[in-house]
Scaffold this motif. Structure first.
Motif, PDB file in Angstrom:
ATOM      1  N   LEU A 168      -2.992 116.219 -63.277  1.00 23.65           N
ATOM      2  CA  LEU A 168      -3.036 115.981 -61.720  1.00 23.65           C
ATOM      3  C   LEU A 168      -3.825 117.122 -61.099  1.00 23.65           C
ATOM      4  CD1 LEU A 168      -0.211 114.621 -62.775  1.00 23.65           C
ATOM      5  CD2 LEU A 168      -0.166 113.939 -60.546  1.00 23.65           C
ATOM      6  N   THR A 169      -5.014 116.841 -60.723  1.00 21.67           N
ATOM      7  CA  THR A 169      -5.820 117.861 -60.133  1.00 21.67           C
ATOM      8  C   THR A 169      -5.471 117.938 -58.499  1.00 21.67           C
ATOM      9  OG1 THR A 169      -7.688 116.453 -59.697  1.00 21.67           O
ATOM     10  CG2 THR A 169      -7.431 117.771 -61.798  1.00 21.67           C
ATOM     11  N   ASP A 170      -4.779 116.904 -57.928  1.00 18.94           N
ATOM     12  CA  ASP A 170      -4.867 116.947 -56.407  1.00 18.94           C
ATOM     13  C   ASP A 170      -2.988 116.821 -56.333  1.00 18.94           C
ATOM     14  OD1 ASP A 170      -5.196 116.581 -53.771  1.00 18.94           O
ATOM     15  OD2 ASP A 170      -5.954 114.779 -53.855  1.00 18.94           O
ATOM     16  N   GLN A 171      -2.695 116.212 -55.208  1.00 21.24           N
ATOM     17  CA  GLN A 171      -1.152 116.341 -54.900  1.00 21.24           C
ATOM     18  C   GLN A 171      -0.192 115.924 -55.829  1.00 21.24           C
ATOM     19  OE1 GLN A 171      -0.250 115.820 -50.623  1.00 21.24           O
ATOM     20  NE2 GLN A 171      -2.492 114.874 -50.555  1.00 21.24           N
ATOM     21  N   THR A 172       1.018 116.141 -55.963  1.00 21.83           N
ATOM     22  CA  THR A 172       1.989 115.618 -56.916  1.00 21.83           C
ATOM     23  C   THR A 172       3.278 115.057 -56.041  1.00 21.83           C
ATOM     24  OG1 THR A 172       3.064 117.668 -56.727  1.00 21.83           O
ATOM     25  CG2 THR A 172       1.410 117.343 -58.540  1.00 21.83           C
ATOM     26  N   ARG A 173       2.817 114.000 -55.150  1.00 22.44           N
ATOM     27  CA  ARG A 173       3.764 113.235 -54.528  1.00 22.44           C
ATOM     28  C   ARG A 173       4.255 112.253 -55.565  1.00 22.44           C
ATOM     29  NH1 ARG A 173      -0.157 111.526 -50.107  1.00 22.44           N
ATOM     30  NH2 ARG A 173      -1.385 111.295 -51.708  1.00 22.44           N
ATOM     31  N   GLY A 174       5.524 111.521 -55.009  1.00 20.77           N
ATOM     32  CA  GLY A 174       6.017 110.595 -55.936  1.00 20.77           C
ATOM     33  C   GLY A 174       5.128 109.523 -56.287  1.00 20.77           C
ATOM     34  N   LYS A 175       4.386 108.859 -55.345  1.00 20.18           N
ATOM     35  CA  LYS A 175       3.280 107.936 -55.676  1.00 20.18           C
ATOM     36  C   LYS A 175       2.237 108.306 -56.404  1.00 20.18           C
ATOM     37  CE  LYS A 175       0.621 108.672 -51.347  1.00 20.18           C
ATOM     38  NZ  LYS A 175       0.097 108.062 -50.191  1.00 20.18           N
ATOM     39  N   ASP A 176       1.983 109.455 -56.418  1.00 22.77           N
ATOM     40  CA  ASP A 176       0.625 110.379 -57.495  1.00 22.77           C
ATOM     41  C   ASP A 176       1.398 110.045 -58.788  1.00 22.77           C
ATOM     42  OD1 ASP A 176      -0.903 110.991 -55.196  1.00 22.77           O
ATOM     43  OD2 ASP A 176       0.177 112.509 -54.650  1.00 22.77           O
ATOM     44  N   MET A 206      10.537 113.555 -57.742  1.00 23.79           N
ATOM     45  CA  MET A 206      10.772 112.846 -58.531  1.00 23.79           C
ATOM     46  C   MET A 206      12.162 111.643 -58.268  1.00 23.79           C
ATOM     47  SD  MET A 206       9.483 113.478 -61.837  1.00 23.79           S
ATOM     48  CE  MET A 206       8.525 114.707 -62.269  1.00 23.79           C
ATOM     49  N   VAL A 207      13.074 112.253 -57.471  1.00 27.22           N
ATOM     50  CA  VAL A 207      14.010 111.380 -57.065  1.00 27.22           C
ATOM     51  C   VAL A 207      14.317 110.962 -55.562  1.00 27.22           C
ATOM     52  CG1 VAL A 207      15.502 112.542 -58.982  1.00 27.22           C
ATOM     53  CG2 VAL A 207      15.686 113.646 -56.904  1.00 27.22           C
ATOM     54  N   GLY A 208      13.310 111.181 -54.734  1.00 29.11           N
ATOM     55  CA  GLY A 208      13.325 110.733 -53.514  1.00 29.11           C
ATOM     56  C   GLY A 208      14.022 109.300 -53.548  1.00 29.11           C
ATOM     57  N   GLU A 209      14.750 109.088 -52.421  1.00 34.48           N
ATOM     58  CA  GLU A 209      15.261 107.838 -52.016  1.00 34.48           C
ATOM     59  C   GLU A 209      14.373 106.611 -51.912  1.00 34.48           C
ATOM     60  OE1 GLU A 209      18.339 106.494 -52.751  1.00 34.48           O
ATOM     61  OE2 GLU A 209      18.976 108.483 -53.664  1.00 34.48           O
ATOM     62  N   ARG A 210      13.311 106.865 -51.172  1.00 32.46           N
ATOM     63  CA  ARG A 210      12.278 105.771 -50.961  1.00 32.46           C
ATOM     64  C   ARG A 210      10.975 106.002 -51.512  1.00 32.46           C
ATOM     65  NH1 ARG A 210      11.785 106.255 -44.365  1.00 32.46           N
ATOM     66  NH2 ARG A 210      11.880 108.776 -44.851  1.00 32.46           N
ATOM     67  N   SER A 211      10.394 107.111 -51.783  1.00 30.13           N
ATOM     68  CA  SER A 211       9.001 107.365 -52.276  1.00 30.13           C
ATOM     69  C   SER A 211       9.031 108.107 -53.380  1.00 30.13           C
ATOM     70  CB  SER A 211       8.095 107.634 -51.459  1.00 30.13           C
ATOM     71  OG  SER A 211       8.517 108.837 -50.952  1.00 30.13           O
ATOM     72  N   GLY A 212      10.323 108.337 -54.062  1.00 28.48           N
ATOM     73  CA  GLY A 212      10.354 109.196 -55.412  1.00 28.48           C
ATOM     74  C   GLY A 212      10.028 108.302 -56.699  1.00 28.48           C
TER      75      GLY A 212
END
Length: 540
Positions: A168-176, A206-212
């Motif tokens: 991953l070369t950009d953000q590392t959010r849950g959706k990414d 990784m473990v976010g309740e809504r978007s992890g």
């Protein structure tokens, strides 16, 4: 006039596919006709190809790559035949010579592709599988997402392999992360409704309740008609529980002393020579690294073993450590050494490849029972310190200081630690009933009334089968479920396959990240993401 050597011309790897040329002993050789081009110049190479071998232009893509392999194989065969006739004793030496510097890279790519093909063919037979995910940043600041897969087929054969390494070369959010995991699963053509669970390191993304990532994976599985559970790595949670016992009044002086000894080269040399002169048990103290799982216990154990030598050395340096003459502080040090030793034993037992979730959970439950034993023994009027050897040694060294009065405080600290273990492992406690049902060997002791509805009738059949009762003692847990009749005990076998498919930890991810850091080090930061993926796939 410039000389050719001073122009810095080199063989370009792309010439192999584009013009069917290779480099042999600093010569640019045509693989088709074996003629040599005098100068490493693309104009010369291209002119030779277009004037003599333009018929090969019709080959493109995969066909062109396959033709290149064939031509290289022919060249190798010709060389080996020549060697066989001229100097047969050198045949093995010539067989080990690579045609070009990128031959090893290509062979690694081929091995990796073959492993992936084998995994894809195995994946078709999986009845259930789970994934383990962890993310880390390499030396080139690229976020690398490791995805491991643990699958089980109808014969209870377990396969645990690297599914993919996503860069991953950009953000590392849950959706990414979810997009990357989805790409890996879809690329292997694995059905989403067969996913039984996902385990991660517990990071917010990784473990976010809504978007992890875990939540998005479970939602996707539900949409496809399946059901998956979310788990937090059992080793990471154990390490977090171990940090609950802070004991800063012990740790800070210990770390300050270790850093004083090791931070300056002269002082460090003198300390090691001092230990050598007096023939001490160990040669040095150990640095503490908060990231390493076993570091705290190892550093404390070494400091405790060398406490007298350290005290003498600090006296010679005019930096006396007053805590080493305080019996209460030494008792606290001894207790911390002992309890971290027990925690390290637990951590080590949780590590390893191919560990089923029931095995890891049994280690965890056993440790919880040990903690209750420690609480009872230290809470007695006459404390029993049989399992706390360092604390017992300090108590025997200072009998007049009534250190035994401190044991009630230690019992309270252990009770607090036990509460932290209970609080943190709620995700595993939620599936404890299924784990217990699966790990009962065999499940003859399970009351059908306490079992899930779909298993009750099959459990009654199992209880009444005298032949299975007589054979179960000779079989391992997996073999017992493997030999059950597929039509008669379908639901029990399904439960067993689901439990076998679950990861209990992200140990393989952590181990693979160590291999990643070893291969992509500060001397090899230009290693491409695809080559890194191939190396790690072979490594695991």
């Amino acid at each position: 006039r410039r000389k050719v050597d001073s122009e810095g011309r080199r063989f370009q790897d792309r010439w192999k596919v584009e013009y069917f040329f290779t480099e042999i002993e600093n010569h640019c050789v045509c693989l088709i006709c074996q003629e040599t081009v005098a100068v490493y110049k693309e104009f010369n190479v291209k002119r030779h190809y277009q004037s003599r071998h333009s018929t090969y232009d019709k080959l493109t893509g995969h066909d062109r790559s396959e033709k290149l392999k064939q031509l290289e194989a022919v060249l190798i065969e010709c060389v080996m035949k020549m060697v066989e006739n001229i100097c047969p004793e050198k045949k093995q030496e010539f067989a080990n010579i690579c045609l070009a510097r990128n031959t090893v890279a290509r062979r690694i790519e081929e091995i990796s592709s073959d492993i992936k093909r084998q995994l894809t063919s195995k994946g078709v037979d999986f009845d259930f599988f789970s994934i383990a995910c962890d993310e880390s940043t390499d030396l080139s600041d690229t976020a690398q997402l490791l995805i491991f897969m643990r699958g089980v087929d109808d014969e209870m054969n377990v396969t645990e392999e690297l599914l993919d390494l996503q860069s991953l070369t950009d953000q590392t959010r849950g959706k990414d992360l979810f997009v990357s995991v989805s790409s890996a699963i879809d690329d292997m053509k694995l059905p989403w409704n067969k996913v039984t669970g996902i385990i991660t390191d517990g990071a917010p993304a990784m473990v976010g309740e809504r978007s992890g990532l875990s939540t998005l994976i479970c939602n996707k599985v539900i949409e496809e008609g399946g059901k998956a559970i979310k788990l937090h790595c059992i080793i990471h949670q154990q390490v977090l529980c171990a940090k609950h016992l802070k004991y800063d009044h012990v740790m800070k002086p210990v770390l300050k002393t270790i850093n004083f000894i090791r931070s300056k080269a002269l002082c460090h040399r003198q300390f090691k020579q001092f230990l050598l002169d007096i023939q001490a048990e160990y040669e040095d103290v150990l640095y503490h690294n908060d990231v390493r799982w076993l570091s705290r216990g190892s550093a404390l154990q070494r400091f405790y073993s060398l406490r007298k030598e350290i005290g003498e050395f600090l006296e010679t340096k005019g930096q006396p450590m007053r805590e080493l003459s305080d019996p209460i502080w030494l008792a606290d040090l001894g207790f911390l050494v002992d309890i971290t030793k027990h925690l390290n034993v637990l951590n080590t037992s949780l590590q390893g490849k191919d560990a089923a979730v029931n095995q890891l959970y049994s280690h965890l439950k056993a440790f919880g029972t040990k903690l209750q034993l420690f609480i009872r023994q230290l809470s007695q009027t006459q404390p029993n310190t049989i399992h706390f050897s360092a604390l017992q040694e300090i108590m025997n060294s200072f009998p007049q200081d009534n250190i035994s009065a401190q044991t009630s405080r230690y019992a309270a600290d252990i009770a607090s630690l036990a509460g932290e273990f209970k609080r943190r492992f709620q995700d595993f406690a939620a599936i404890e009933k299924e784990i217990s049902l699966f790990s009962s060997h065999p499940p003859f002791s399970v009351d059908p009334d306490d079992a899930p509805d779909q298993l009750q009738l099959e459990l009654i059949e199992l209880h009444c089968d005298s032949e299975l009762r007589s054979r179960h003692q000779q079989l391992s847990l997996v073999n017992f479920y493997r030999q059950l009749d597929k039509s008669r005990f379908q639901e029990i076998r399904t439960l067993a396959k689901k439990m076998l498919s679950l990861f209990g930890s992200t140990y393989m991810c952590e181990k693979t990240f160590s291999a990643m850091n070893f291969n992509k080090n500060r001397m090899r930061t230009r290693l491409s993401d695809s080559h890194l993926r191939d190396i790690l796939r072979i490594k695991t």
